[in-house]
Design a protein around this motif. Structure first.
Motif, PDB file in Angstrom:
ATOM      1  N   THR A  79     -67.899  51.021 -20.446  1.00  0.00           N
ATOM      2  CA  THR A  79     -68.360  50.708 -19.100  1.00  0.00           C
ATOM      3  C   THR A  79     -69.846  50.390 -19.097  1.00  0.00           C
ATOM      4  OG1 THR A  79     -66.679  52.227 -18.221  1.00  0.00           O
ATOM      5  CG2 THR A  79     -68.421  51.540 -16.715  1.00  0.00           C
ATOM      6  N   ALA A 109     -59.535  53.021 -13.563  1.00  0.00           N
ATOM      7  CA  ALA A 109     -60.688  53.114 -14.448  1.00  0.00           C
ATOM      8  C   ALA A 109     -60.855  51.878 -15.319  1.00  0.00           C
ATOM      9  CB  ALA A 109     -60.566  54.356 -15.330  1.00  0.00           C
ATOM     10  N   TYR A 141     -60.211  48.745 -14.441  1.00  0.00           N
ATOM     11  CA  TYR A 141     -60.917  47.754 -13.616  1.00  0.00           C
ATOM     12  C   TYR A 141     -62.401  48.100 -13.549  1.00  0.00           C
ATOM     13  CZ  TYR A 141     -62.676  45.101  -9.703  1.00  0.00           C
ATOM     14  OH  TYR A 141     -63.447  44.266  -8.922  1.00  0.00           O
ATOM     15  N   THR A 142     -62.716  49.362 -13.342  1.00  0.00           N
ATOM     16  CA  THR A 142     -64.111  49.789 -13.265  1.00  0.00           C
ATOM     17  C   THR A 142     -64.863  49.436 -14.539  1.00  0.00           C
ATOM     18  OG1 THR A 142     -63.529  51.622 -11.803  1.00  0.00           O
ATOM     19  CG2 THR A 142     -65.629  51.787 -12.977  1.00  0.00           C
ATOM     20  N   ALA A 182     -65.366  45.628 -14.690  1.00  0.00           N
ATOM     21  CA  ALA A 182     -65.786  44.976 -13.446  1.00  0.00           C
ATOM     22  C   ALA A 182     -67.189  44.408 -13.516  1.00  0.00           C
ATOM     23  CB  ALA A 182     -65.694  45.960 -12.276  1.00  0.00           C
TER      24      ALA A 182
END
Length: 439
Positions: free
Chosen positions: A312, A333, A335-336, A339
């Motif tokens: 991330t 999570a 997608y997060t 993203a």
């Protein structure tokens, strides 16, 4: 075997038309400069003998020249350790070399090609390169396998290229030294010369296959990139994520495609690859279609949460061009994590949601579902309707979770247009020494 590797043959195969300028006098370490795959590059070659202080200093000198001229460095590793009679002087020299490798990291590409024995501090140096390539019969280790076995720690295949590939150290493994040399030449052609130049541009052919949801990662990538342009990295490590350098419309890019489930090694692999691309401003196209991070407490304990946090942060910290293609499941999570991109393209038929549709409807329509004659059938029907209405590509765009939507057949064209749109992107990080992501 390592003793039969011929320097002239290797360098002639590495440099275009076999032409190069020799640097320094011959010894355990020699160097050359020329063109490989259209890119000017320095090569450092170890001939299999033990290294002296002067040999190590040659390597440091080449790195300094590479920075001054803005050209990549490819080091061919094959050495029987250090000359013991030089004592701590050679240890000090190798420490300076590894410090120089770290200093140069992210300025010019560094490629390690292990064609013989690479042990101890040399293994440190090779593993710290941007990309490590190994010949199948080469060796890379800290502890000699026979020494470890004598102490009762016998590991099948220890020190081999296959072991280094499985450990995520060797990004590419070739059949022999000649093939490893060709891979290194291909690699330096795909990477920019340094961190201030743009990615290379090539002639290209469009892919023959069309993009579709649910494709295996390698096939999904093949439907996006130019035909025959992929150079897959870390194929033997974290196999549920596909990472490759390739071209799209002739422009060099990095491609990440998720598989069914993402374990901690898969996530670590993706982070490492995105970090490489960001260092040299190579655009990254990420295709997201996965059931998510593996649902396993064992994987959490093995580092799953740490590696997911690192992924991330890596995407968020990157300043290169980043495209996310939401091709299938991009839920919660996952997608997060993905993203943080400049543009997100939602493909018709995808599912973009905070939780799985079945989980959502079991909460939102709990009373209605429990009152039905068939709970399973009612849950499935509600989940299908929820996915179509709330989790669709169009709704993702409407809610700002994606920037554009397209049909599966139009994915490549949309990616090409998005890359053109972002080609002049300029971005800078906030003033700071460095971030502190969960490495």
């Amino acid at each position: 075997m390592a003793s039969k590797i011929n320097k002239q043959e290797i360098l002639a195969k590495f440099f275009d038309d076999g032409a190069y300028t020799a640097l320094f006098s011959d010894g355990a370490v020699s160097a050359a400069c020329g063109w490989a795959n259209g890119q000017q590059v320095y090569a450092v070659y170890q001939n299999g003998d033990a290294l002296t202080v002067k040999d190590v200093e040659k390597n440091i000198k080449v790195l300094q020249m590479a920075v001054a001229t803005g050209n990549p460095v490819v080091t061919f590793y094959n050495a029987k350790g250090s000359v013991l009679t030089e004592g701590l002087d050679v240890v000090n020299a190798t420490a300076k070399l590894n410090a120089e490798i770290a200093k140069v990291s992210g300025v010019v590409p560094q490629v390690a090609v292990v064609v013989g024995v690479c042990a101890g501090t040399s293994a440190l140096a090779a593993a710290n390169a941007d990309v490590c390539v190994m010949a199948k019969d080469a060796e890379l280790f800290f502890t000699a396998p026979f020494t470890s076995a004598a102490q009762g720690d016998k590991v099948q295949g220890a020190g081999t290229a296959q072991a280094a590939e499985k450990a995520g150290v060797a990004a590419l493994v070739a059949e022999d030294a000649a093939a490893a040399t060709e891979l290194a030449a291909h690699l330096v052609g795909l990477l920019p010369a340094n961190n201030l130049t743009g990615p290379a541009v090539f002639e290209f052919e469009a892919p023959a296959a069309d993009f579709a949801a649910g494709l295996e990662p390698q096939k999904a990538a093949a439907a996006l990139i130019d035909a025959g342009s992929a150079l897959e990295l870390y194929a033997g490590y974290g196999k549920n994520v596909y990472t490759a350098l390739a071209t799209i419309n002739g422009n060099a890019v990095g491609v990440v495609v998720t598989g069914k489930e993402l374990c901690h090694t898969c996530v670590s692999k993706a982070s490492r690859f995105v970090r490489l691309c960001d260092a040299f401003s190579v655009p990254v196209v990420t295709v997201v279609d996965t059931d998510g991070f593996v649902k396993s407490c064992s994987d959490d304990v093995a580092g799953g949460i740490r590696e997911a946090a690192r992924l991330t942060a890596t995407y968020a910290d990157a300043t290169n061009v980043r495209l996310a293609v939401l091709a299938g499941h991009a839920v919660g999570a996952v997608y997060t994590a993905f993203a943080a991109s400049d543009l997100k393209i939602a493909v018709e038929g995808c599912v973009v949601a905070p939780v799985e549709p079945k989980v959502a409807v079991s909460v939102l329509y709990k009373a209605e579902i429990e009152a039905s004659d068939n709970i399973v059938s009612a849950t499935n029907a509600k989940a299908a309707a929820y996915a179509a209405e709330v989790c669709s590509a169009q709704n993702a765009v409407a809610c700002g979770a994606a920037d554009m939507a397209c049909a599966p057949a139009d994915v490549r064209g949309t990616v090409v247009a998005a890359l053109d749109m972002l080609a002049t992107k300029r971005a800078a990080r906030l003033p700071k020494k460095h971030g502190n992501m969960a490495l």
